[in-house]
Design an enzyme around this catalytic site. Sequence first.
Site, PDB file in Angstrom:
ATOM      1  N   LYS A 138      38.601  42.632  39.154  1.00  0.00           N
ATOM      2  CA  LYS A 138      38.824  43.981  39.678  1.00  0.00           C
ATOM      3  C   LYS A 138      37.894  44.916  38.939  1.00  0.00           C
ATOM      4  O   LYS A 138      37.522  44.666  37.791  1.00  0.00           O
ATOM      5  CB  LYS A 138      40.274  44.418  39.439  1.00  0.00           C
ATOM      6  CG  LYS A 138      40.741  45.479  40.393  1.00  0.00           C
ATOM      7  CD  LYS A 138      41.081  44.828  41.719  1.00  0.00           C
ATOM      8  CE  LYS A 138      41.806  45.745  42.665  1.00  0.00           C
ATOM      9  NZ  LYS A 138      42.415  44.968  43.743  1.00  0.00           N
TER      10      LYS A 138
HETATM   11  N1  GLU Z   1      41.162  45.146  47.073  1.00  0.00           N
HETATM   12  C1  GLU Z   1      41.744  44.166  47.918  1.00  0.00           C
HETATM   13  C2  GLU Z   1      42.896  43.463  47.223  1.00  0.00           C
HETATM   14  O1  GLU Z   1      43.488  43.997  46.327  1.00  0.00           O
HETATM   15  C3  GLU Z   1      40.721  43.211  48.503  1.00  0.00           C
HETATM   16  C4  GLU Z   1      39.929  42.429  47.521  1.00  0.00           C
HETATM   17  C5  GLU Z   1      38.790  41.646  48.152  1.00  0.00           C
HETATM   18  O2  GLU Z   1      38.682  41.646  49.363  1.00  0.00           O
HETATM   19  O3  GLU Z   1      38.023  41.066  47.414  1.00  0.00           O
HETATM   20  O4  GLU Z   1      43.295  42.392  47.583  1.00  0.00           O
END
Ligand code: GLU
Length: 418
Positions: A108
């Site tokens: 993240k």
């Molecule tokens: N931000 C989204 C999540 O928390 C998508 C992450 C992604 O597609 O890599 O799952």
Amino acid sequence: MSGIFKSPAFENAVVQFDRACESLGLEDWLKERLRYPQRTLVVNCPVRMDNGKIKVFSGYRVQHNLTLGPCKGGIRYHPDVDMGEVASLAMGMSWKCGLAELPFGGAKGGVSVDPRELSLNELERLTRRYTVEILPIIGPNKDIPAPDMGTNPQTMAWMMDTYSMTEGYTTPAVVTGKPTLIGGSLGREEATGYGVAYTIEDALRHFGKTLPGSKVAIQGFGNVGTHTAIKLAEMGCSIVAVSDVYGGIYNPSGLPVDKLLDIMKQKGKIQEFKNADKITNEEILKTQCDILLPAAIGRVITKENASQLRCKMVVEGANGPTTAEADDILEERGIPVVPDILANAGGVIVSYFEWVQGLQEYYWSTDMVFAELQKRMHGMFEKVSNYANEKRVSLRIAALMLGINRVAQAKKLRGLYP
Ligand code: GLU
């Protein structure tokens, strides 16, 4: 706990991890390793603002593990972003990818900024500088960012362009959630919300209820909230309450989703819709409904309000909206919680499709994307609910156990280097 991660979000993620590990029988070193991220990067990004002054923004990228493939996870722009929160979200991505059986580890990123206060040009300069700062650790085979709260396809377009310019050739697979014109997948925008809706259908069936006529309250009307509402309305649900960052609206006889979308487009505030009562973001959590869908920020269902919820089921569209203490209260009250890593996995699943399409330069139809998404979401719900029954644990603990165990077993197979 290592001081740099100290935050309520990270503490909550660790409590959930420890609870899930209780009956997994993992060796101590594996638990110790997986309780913390593999790698973290803190960057400070100077950005020239429109008034000529230079402002510095702190940013982060946290990679939780790279055992099953490159890291995967969104980039969040929000004033509350800090190392602990990003680390907790990265950990959640590991379990989510593990549960969904995707060839990714969790990551993240985020910048501590309120994107609503920046102009489009300022946002572009911030995004490009942040991308350059995290460049050494991202790439289509290393770590693939995506949108999260406060970021969108345009943000991903700037990231992809910045990365591609430094590499010297177009590299679509370095990010997912891009606009389709430059290599984004059809259906990625809708994926998280549609996935939530498919999961709600499964969860209702599992608990002996049906979708048509079910009343739903949605906290958060961003990407996840809106697309869930569209799909649920199509499936015959009644959306009785909706909120955004400024507050919410409530009408027990149902709200017209298409009109709400128009209001958001034109006025940017849900409370501009007049044919409903105004409620606060705290009140929406306590509305009478069948399904409460927190689809905004984390830690909104807490030990303070969990006893006042009047829903029959919580489905987590957001990441980490329920604290571990609130989980206990809801369990005692017999209110099931469909956890984030199951309910909102549609986003990263279609991100996986987008990554594959980018690497192969071969693009899928919308029908193919949604058919494959639906199949995987249904399969995942079945797997989690069966495991929960077998182990006599909650859906959250079952989902976490499955996700954690997949990563841990892969780690064991690969062994230690050196
Ligand atoms: N931000 C989204 C999540 O928390 C998508 C992450 C992604 O597609 O890599 O799952």
